[in-house]
Design an enzyme around this catalytic site. Structure first.
Site, PDB file in Angstrom:
ATOM      1  N   HIS A   1       0.837  -1.202   0.000  1.00 26.99           N
ATOM      2  CA  HIS A   1       0.000   0.000   0.000  1.00 26.99           C
ATOM      3  C   HIS A   1       0.869   1.249   0.000  1.00 26.99           C
ATOM      4  CE1 HIS A   1       0.462   0.797   4.397  1.00 26.99           C
ATOM      5  NE2 HIS A   1       0.417  -0.512   4.536  1.00 26.99           N
TER       6      HIS A   1
ATOM      7  N   ASP B   1      -0.593   4.295   0.858  1.00 22.75           N
ATOM      8  CA  ASP B   1      -1.125   5.242   1.841  1.00 22.75           C
ATOM      9  C   ASP B   1      -0.424   5.061   3.185  1.00 22.75           C
ATOM     10  OD1 ASP B   1      -2.454   2.721   1.985  1.00 22.75           O
ATOM     11  OD2 ASP B   1      -4.010   3.585   3.242  1.00 22.75           O
TER      12      ASP B   1
ATOM     13  N   GLU C   1      -5.298   0.995   2.481  1.00 24.89           N
ATOM     14  CA  GLU C   1      -5.089  -0.128   3.392  1.00 24.89           C
ATOM     15  C   GLU C   1      -5.325   0.319   4.826  1.00 24.89           C
ATOM     16  OE1 GLU C   1      -3.323  -3.110   5.972  1.00 24.89           O
ATOM     17  OE2 GLU C   1      -2.688  -1.050   5.861  1.00 24.89           O
ATOM     18  N   GLU C   2      -4.891   1.537   5.134  1.00 25.89           N
ATOM     19  CA  GLU C   2      -4.956   2.032   6.514  1.00 25.89           C
ATOM     20  C   GLU C   2      -6.337   2.597   6.862  1.00 25.89           C
ATOM     21  OE1 GLU C   2      -2.632   1.330   8.379  1.00 25.89           O
ATOM     22  OE2 GLU C   2      -0.670   1.484   7.426  1.00 25.89           O
TER      23      GLU C   2
ATOM     24  N   GLU D   1       4.166  -5.988   4.475  1.00 24.68           N
ATOM     25  CA  GLU D   1       3.913  -5.363   5.783  1.00 24.68           C
ATOM     26  C   GLU D   1       5.111  -5.579   6.701  1.00 24.68           C
ATOM     27  OE1 GLU D   1       1.662  -3.402   6.760  1.00 24.68           O
ATOM     28  OE2 GLU D   1       0.131  -3.620   5.204  1.00 24.68           O
TER      29      GLU D   1
ATOM     30  N   HIS E   1       3.108   3.485  12.803  1.00 26.82           N
ATOM     31  CA  HIS E   1       1.972   4.309  13.247  1.00 26.82           C
ATOM     32  C   HIS E   1       2.374   5.281  14.357  1.00 26.82           C
ATOM     33  CE1 HIS E   1      -1.462   1.653  11.466  1.00 26.82           C
ATOM     34  NE2 HIS E   1      -0.343   1.502  10.774  1.00 26.82           N
TER      35      HIS E   1
HETATM   36 ZN   LIG Z   1       0.816  -1.341   6.441  1.00 24.51          ZN
END
Ligand SMILES: [Zn+2]
Length: 375
Positions: free
Chosen positions: A66, A68, A133-134, A162, A348
């Site tokens: 992803h 994003d 995805e997020e 990931e 994150h």
């Molecule tokens: Zn991710």
């Protein structure tokens, strides 16, 4: 600096907060097209998706990622601008360095190198990227997978980038993920004065026994390498704020993380029956985030174990932990799915980072996986 480092920095400089792609996929599509990939830009709703393929027919190997990223939070809490990549003490800082623009850049470099070295490789090498995805993950890989199933596009193997590693690159191989199911429960009562309980129905009292049973329930003992299924109450709300009023309703939110012993429909039926047994007047709304998936022992898993051992110096831990990922939408197409990526310690968070040495090693790791499967 290296190709993968430069491309990662170019991607980080594009502030692609979910569901924005901010031009990342155009940049990647241009590079893959120049390497001979056939690129299809799938704009679905507000979401950009890229499907790039080289070669044809089976076996089909997909590199899934992803573009994003999650929001940065207050930028002043970062030691440097989250969208201006910066190296300090051997670490590259910026939003998306680990989750997962570094992996995406490494996919691109690995794919370019692989097709240059093996222009006539058997089967199909594909890169699938989404910009959702997020976020809600509705018009991202979930939607793309629906298109694939309509088109009859099969997928044999899927490697998601990931960030899976714990301490050193390649120390963990993700071989499945738990399912996730969320519920909003409204238990209805009758509002009234606390001094006249016979004229009211207290939804807190009515729900207490049901919630006690729900939260104490032993769902299973785990499954293969999956931990036991768990239910967690995340929110509970009732009351008017006054101490002399019995409230008219109680609201509860809970989530289940479950292993392949269960599917969402079975859990919904079980929990509905439990609430009925307690005689509650209720409304229950479910949100199914994704069923569990599991890649048992097979070609993909054994190849990945050997390749990771080459890079990490020891066989990886094989795990199904953590949240869910977009592989949950690819697995139902019949694909074996694994996840391999950099260290996830900072994802994150403020000051998200990746070790520059790990980033530099990633293209060779992905290229080796692709070569073992397709060359
Ligand atoms: Zn991710």
């Amino acid at each position: 600096m290296s190709d993968v480092f430069d491309l990662t920095c170019e991607l980080i400089a594009r502030p692609s907060v979910t569901p924005e792609d901010a031009g990342c996929q155009q940049l990647i599509g241009n590079r893959l097209a120049a390497a001979g990939f056939n690129c299809e830009h799938l704009r679905l709703g507000e979401v950009d998706n890229l499907w790039a393929t080289h070669g044809s027919g089976a076996p089909v190997l997909v590199l899934l990622g992803h573009t994003d990223v999650v929001p940065t939070g207050p930028a002043e809490n970062w030691a440097s601008d989250p969208f201006k990549p910066e190296v300090r003490d051997g670490m590259l800082y910026g939003r998306g360095t680990a989750d997962m623009k570094g992996s995406v850049a490494a996919f691109v470099v690995a794919a370019e190198q692989f097709v240059a070295a093996h222009p006539e490789h058997p089967g199909t090498l594909a890169v699938l990227l989404t910009s959702d995805e997020e976020g809600d993950a509705i018009d991202g890989v979930r939607h793309v997978a629906r298109l694939f199933s309509e088109r009859g596009q099969g997928i044999d193997w899927c490697i998601t980038g990931e960030p899976s590693s714990t301490a050193t690159l390649g120390d963990l191989l993700r071989v499945g993920r738990r399912g996730s199911l969320s519920a909003k429960l409204r238990v209805k009562g009758v509002q009234g004065h606390v001094a006249y309980p016979d004229k009211a129905r207290n939804p807190i009292h009515l729900a207490a026994a049901a919630l006690a049973e729900l939260t104490a329930r032993h769902w299973d003992d785990g499954y293969e390498s999956f931990p036991p299924t768990s239910l967690q109450v995340s929110n509970i709300n009732a009351g008017t704020g006054a101490n002399n009023v019995i409230p008219g309703e109680l609201q509860v939110m809970f989530n289940l993380r479950y292993n392949p012993h269960w599917n969402a429909a079975q859990l919904e039926t079980e929990i509905g029956a439990l609430l009925d047994r307690h005689g509650l007047d209720y409304e229950l709304n479910w949100h199914r985030s994704g069923e569990p998936f599991y890649t048992p022992e097979g070609r993909l898993r054994s190849v990945a174990r050997e390749v990771l051992a080459e890079f990490a110096g020891a066989a990886p831990e094989e795990s199904t932990g953590g949240g869910t990922s977009d592989a949950r939408f690819i697995a139902p197409l019949g694909a074996q799915c694994i996840e391999v990526g950099p260290v996830n310690a900072s994802i994150h968070q403020v000051d998200e980072n990746v070790r520059v040495a790990d980033l530099e090693a990633l293209p060779a790791l992905y290229r080796r996986l692709v070569e073992r499967l397709l060359a």
